[in-house]
Design a protein around this motif. Structure first.
Motif, PDB file in Angstrom:
ATOM      1  N   SER A 310       0.860  -1.177   0.000  1.00  0.00           N
ATOM      2  CA  SER A 310       0.000   0.000   0.000  1.00  0.00           C
ATOM      3  C   SER A 310       0.894   1.224   0.000  1.00  0.00           C
ATOM      4  N   TYR A 311       0.446   2.241  -0.688  1.00  0.00           N
ATOM      5  CA  TYR A 311       1.171   3.513  -0.633  1.00  0.00           C
ATOM      6  C   TYR A 311       0.165   4.652  -0.467  1.00  0.00           C
ATOM      7  N   TYR A 312       0.320   5.398   0.597  1.00  0.00           N
ATOM      8  CA  TYR A 312      -0.547   6.554   0.827  1.00  0.00           C
ATOM      9  C   TYR A 312       0.260   7.834   0.960  1.00  0.00           C
ATOM     10  N   LYS A 313       1.397   7.747   1.674  1.00  0.00           N
ATOM     11  CA  LYS A 313       2.082   8.969   2.077  1.00  0.00           C
ATOM     12  C   LYS A 313       3.551   8.709   2.339  1.00  0.00           C
ATOM     13  N   SER A 314       4.303   9.780   2.472  1.00  0.00           N
ATOM     14  CA  SER A 314       5.700   9.656   2.885  1.00  0.00           C
ATOM     15  C   SER A 314       5.883  10.448   4.181  1.00  0.00           C
ATOM     16  N   THR A 315       6.995  10.211   4.850  1.00  0.00           N
ATOM     17  CA  THR A 315       7.324  11.037   6.027  1.00  0.00           C
ATOM     18  C   THR A 315       8.821  11.342   5.975  1.00  0.00           C
ATOM     19  N   ILE A 316       9.316  12.035   6.987  1.00  0.00           N
ATOM     20  CA  ILE A 316      10.755  12.275   7.041  1.00  0.00           C
ATOM     21  C   ILE A 316      11.305  11.864   8.416  1.00  0.00           C
ATOM     22  N   ALA A 317      12.591  11.531   8.406  1.00  0.00           N
ATOM     23  CA  ALA A 317      13.224  11.111   9.664  1.00  0.00           C
ATOM     24  C   ALA A 317      14.354  12.067   9.999  1.00  0.00           C
ATOM     25  N   GLU A 318      14.436  12.422  11.275  1.00  0.00           N
ATOM     26  CA  GLU A 318      15.598  13.222  11.667  1.00  0.00           C
ATOM     27  C   GLU A 318      16.348  12.532  12.794  1.00  0.00           C
ATOM     28  N   TYR A 319      17.641  12.792  12.815  1.00  0.00           N
ATOM     29  CA  TYR A 319      18.508  12.137  13.782  1.00  0.00           C
ATOM     30  C   TYR A 319      18.060  12.420  15.222  1.00  0.00           C
ATOM     31  N   SER A 336      -3.958  15.563   3.721  1.00  0.00           N
ATOM     32  CA  SER A 336      -5.409  15.335   3.707  1.00  0.00           C
ATOM     33  C   SER A 336      -5.976  15.837   5.037  1.00  0.00           C
ATOM     34  N   ASP A 337      -7.307  15.804   5.176  1.00  0.00           N
ATOM     35  CA  ASP A 337      -7.929  16.251   6.431  1.00  0.00           C
ATOM     36  C   ASP A 337      -7.536  15.373   7.608  1.00  0.00           C
ATOM     37  N   TRP A 338      -6.950  14.219   7.331  1.00  0.00           N
ATOM     38  CA  TRP A 338      -6.504  13.321   8.405  1.00  0.00           C
ATOM     39  C   TRP A 338      -4.991  13.414   8.597  1.00  0.00           C
ATOM     40  N   GLY A 339      -4.385  14.427   7.953  1.00  0.00           N
ATOM     41  CA  GLY A 339      -2.960  14.693   8.168  1.00  0.00           C
ATOM     42  C   GLY A 339      -2.028  13.787   7.379  1.00  0.00           C
ATOM     43  N   TRP A 340      -2.513  13.135   6.330  1.00  0.00           N
ATOM     44  CA  TRP A 340      -1.661  12.244   5.532  1.00  0.00           C
ATOM     45  C   TRP A 340      -1.043  13.061   4.387  1.00  0.00           C
ATOM     46  N   ALA A 341       0.284  13.116   4.348  1.00  0.00           N
ATOM     47  CA  ALA A 341       0.990  13.942   3.362  1.00  0.00           C
ATOM     48  C   ALA A 341       0.803  13.400   1.949  1.00  0.00           C
ATOM     49  N   ILE A 342       0.519  14.278   1.018  1.00  0.00           N
ATOM     50  CA  ILE A 342       0.265  13.867  -0.371  1.00  0.00           C
ATOM     51  C   ILE A 342       1.568  13.976  -1.173  1.00  0.00           C
ATOM     52  N   ASP A 343       2.049  12.849  -1.678  1.00  0.00           N
ATOM     53  CA  ASP A 343       3.375  12.828  -2.306  1.00  0.00           C
ATOM     54  C   ASP A 343       3.435  11.806  -3.452  1.00  0.00           C
ATOM     55  N   PRO A 344       2.927  12.178  -4.622  1.00  0.00           N
ATOM     56  CA  PRO A 344       2.947  11.237  -5.763  1.00  0.00           C
ATOM     57  C   PRO A 344       4.353  10.777  -6.133  1.00  0.00           C
ATOM     58  N   GLU A 366      -2.963  -0.931  -2.748  1.00  0.00           N
ATOM     59  CA  GLU A 366      -3.720   0.144  -2.097  1.00  0.00           C
ATOM     60  C   GLU A 366      -3.038   1.465  -2.398  1.00  0.00           C
ATOM     61  N   ASN A 367      -3.870   2.455  -2.714  1.00  0.00           N
ATOM     62  CA  ASN A 367      -3.385   3.820  -2.889  1.00  0.00           C
ATOM     63  C   ASN A 367      -4.652   4.645  -3.026  1.00  0.00           C
ATOM     64  N   GLY A 368      -4.787   5.695  -2.246  1.00  0.00           N
ATOM     65  CA  GLY A 368      -6.037   6.438  -2.357  1.00  0.00           C
ATOM     66  C   GLY A 368      -6.101   7.623  -1.422  1.00  0.00           C
ATOM     67  N   PHE A 369      -7.213   8.314  -1.523  1.00  0.00           N
ATOM     68  CA  PHE A 369      -7.367   9.582  -0.820  1.00  0.00           C
ATOM     69  C   PHE A 369      -8.645   9.590   0.012  1.00  0.00           C
ATOM     70  N   GLY A 370      -8.488   9.619   1.330  1.00  0.00           N
ATOM     71  CA  GLY A 370      -9.641   9.673   2.231  1.00  0.00           C
ATOM     72  C   GLY A 370     -10.120  11.117   2.335  1.00  0.00           C
ATOM     73  N   ASP A 387      -7.640  14.003  -8.766  1.00  0.00           N
ATOM     74  CA  ASP A 387      -6.301  14.629  -8.839  1.00  0.00           C
ATOM     75  C   ASP A 387      -5.261  13.746  -8.174  1.00  0.00           C
ATOM     76  N   TYR A 388      -5.596  13.287  -6.977  1.00  0.00           N
ATOM     77  CA  TYR A 388      -4.655  12.446  -6.218  1.00  0.00           C
ATOM     78  C   TYR A 388      -4.295  11.207  -7.035  1.00  0.00           C
ATOM     79  N   LEU A 389      -5.312  10.522  -7.543  1.00  0.00           N
ATOM     80  CA  LEU A 389      -5.058   9.266  -8.253  1.00  0.00           C
ATOM     81  C   LEU A 389      -4.325   9.511  -9.575  1.00  0.00           C
ATOM     82  N   ARG A 390      -4.744  10.565 -10.291  1.00  0.00           N
ATOM     83  CA  ARG A 390      -4.097  10.886 -11.567  1.00  0.00           C
ATOM     84  C   ARG A 390      -2.591  11.085 -11.360  1.00  0.00           C
ATOM     85  N   ASN A 391      -2.239  11.877 -10.344  1.00  0.00           N
ATOM     86  CA  ASN A 391      -0.829  12.179 -10.105  1.00  0.00           C
ATOM     87  C   ASN A 391      -0.044  10.929  -9.697  1.00  0.00           C
TER      88      ASN A 391
END
Ligand code: BGP
Length: 467
Positions: A310-319, A336-344, A366-370, A387-391
């Motif tokens: 499944s792919y919905y979002k990405s995040t970042i890691a810091e030391y 998204s309204d649930w705080g999931w970062a949009i990153d095609p 899985e891949n989609g936009f709530g 838009d989300y799915l197209r990208n």
């Protein structure tokens, strides 16, 4: 640029989130039947019993149990080549430890698969998508217990034999790598029927649970091949890149360490042995596990055929000095309204990374936009979803065409509106088909085609040429 001819376009669901009929056909209770409704600010509550003063959204889902003909007809109208669904383990083995399966449960899936095949839709089936019989959690302590391997293997054999002529593509445990996040009780409960206790070594238990599931999955792969050599069995992981938060080498290392926690699961599933970074970790933390020589042989013999993810979002890691890294939100991305970062682009990145790591076919299951959708005069304008799915599709296309990644198919989440796994709401909608029900399952239950339905239909009929 074009997608392979036999590319599997479709949509995804999970039994516990859409079937309903939680007590029909002699189904046993599932671990998701005791998870109350929540929302974006309130986590779902978990108990060992159904409590009178709580509402349980998975009991009703969207009542696919009774609407499957109508819903599959709509999937066929969209042109689905495949449909991802899961089998509810407690429909087949209501308690989980029986020797004989429940015939009514088996018949129900016969009807569902036949209905799909009638339209030339290939079923893609997950054996355990965030659920298992509640009885196994209560009586055996869930996947803490080695006996679960036997129960799961028996369940898998039953399904492989029964549906050997109807289902080719299988997956064992949905998003198995969520187990690594032990802070959120949702993960061990839905993934393994386990609620951690305060006095236990949680990390050790988590690795033990994972080990038993790896062995169970590897045994299932072997049994599938014995029953029908053309069956393909994949793993299923929650993927998404975790970027380093800066070009400071310590942050780069933090990114690698964060990804190791995700890759640990696919490394075992795909390669058939434990990675050295994990063995070293066990040594350092004095983690003692029940692992037999026979288990290790099973892991080697039962490596997966493909990688579902499944792919919905990405995040970042810091030391971080104490924890190696901490995961934080990416300030550059919209959410998204649930705080999931949009990153095609993240989808192309992860396709490249995982394919290079394993050289195995990949399946985006899985891949989609709530989002909160609005039904107005029978119309749902969900351009944000399109838009989300197209990208994302366009990044997947680049990964196939420009980078040479082997992608088998794409099943967006979700084919139709269903109950959200994390929050238990119906208001967090993902589907191409709107279901007129609210969070308490009140409403007509009528199905409406959203704007994205017509759009996706064109995408499929043009094999991804018209986005
Ligand atoms: C994945 C699960 C699905 C699904 C999806 C969306 O983690 O495999 O079951 O629900 O995420 O998540 P949510 O429903 O919590 O928005």
């Amino acid at each position: 640029m074009s997608f392979p001819k036999n590319f599997l376009w479709g949509g995804a669901t999970a039994a516990n989130q859409y079937e309903g009929g939680y007590q029909e056909g002699h189904k046993g209770l599932s671990v998701t039947d005791v998870m109350s409704a929540g929302d974006v600010d309130h986590p779902r509550e978990i108990s060992y019993e159904i409590l009178d003063d709580k509402y349980y959204p998975n009991h009703y889902g969207i009542d696919f149990y009774h609407h499957y003909k109508e819903d599959i007809k709509l999937f066929a109208e969209m042109g689905f080549k495949c449909f991802r669904l899961s089998i509810s383990w407690p429909r087949i083995y209501p308690q989980g430890d029986e020797l004989e399966p429940n015939e009514e449960g088996l018949e129900y899936y016969d009807h569902v698969f036949d209905e799909c095949l009638k339209y030339g839709i290939e079923p893609i089936v997950t054996l355990s998508h965030f659920e298992m019989p509640l009885y196994l959690a209560k009586k055996y302590g869930g996947w803490r217990n080695r006996q679960l391997i036997t129960f799961f293997e028996r369940y898998a054999i039953t399904c492989f034999k029964r549906y050997s002529k109807k289902v080719k593509y299988w997956m064992t445990f949905n998003e198995i790598n969520n187990l690594i996040d032990t802070d959120n009780p949702f993960n061990a409960w839905t993934g393994a029927g386990v609620l951690y206790e305060d006095n236990e070594n949680i990390e050790q238990t988590m690795y033990q649970i994972s080990h038993y599931q790896f062995v169970a999955s590897a045994r299932a792969v072997q049994r599938a091949k014995e029953i029908n050599a053309s069956m393909q069995v994949g793993c299923m992981l929650h993927f998404g890149p975790i970027y380093p938060s800066s070009c400071n080498p310590q942050d780069i290392l933090a990114g690698i360490k964060a990804m190791d926690k995700r890759y640990f699961f696919s490394d075992v599933h795909v390669r058939g042995y434990y990675p050295t970074y994990t063995l070293k970790k066990w040594e350092r933390s004095n983690i003692q596990l029940d692992i037999t020589d026979e288990d290790l042989k099973d892991l080697k013999r039962g490596t997966v055929d493909y990688i579902g993810f499944s792919y919905y979002k990405s995040t970042i890691a810091e030391y971080d000095k104490i924890h190696d890294f901490i995961e934080v939100q990416n300030p550059l991305l919209k959410k998204s309204d649930w705080g999931w970062a949009i990153d095609p682009t993240g989808l192309r990145i992860i396709l490249n990374e995982v394919y290079e790591r394993y050289q195995k076919p990949m399946f985006i299951v899985e891949n989609g936009f709530g989002a909160y959708d609005k039904l107005e005069n029978g119309i749902i304008n969900d351009d944000y979803r399109t838009d989300y799915l197209r990208n994302h599709i366009s990044e997947m296309k680049k990964a196939i065409e420009l980078d040479g990644v082997e992608v088998m198919g794409y099943t967006p989440w979700s084919a139709i509106d269903i109950v959200s796994a994390s929050t238990g709401e119906l208001a967090k909608r993902y589907g191409f088909i709107y279901v007129d029900l609210d969070d308490q399952a009140k409403g007509s239950g009528r199905r409406y085609r959203k704007a994205s339905f017509e759009w996706y239909k064109r995408v499929i009929s043009s094999n991804g040429e018209i986005l």
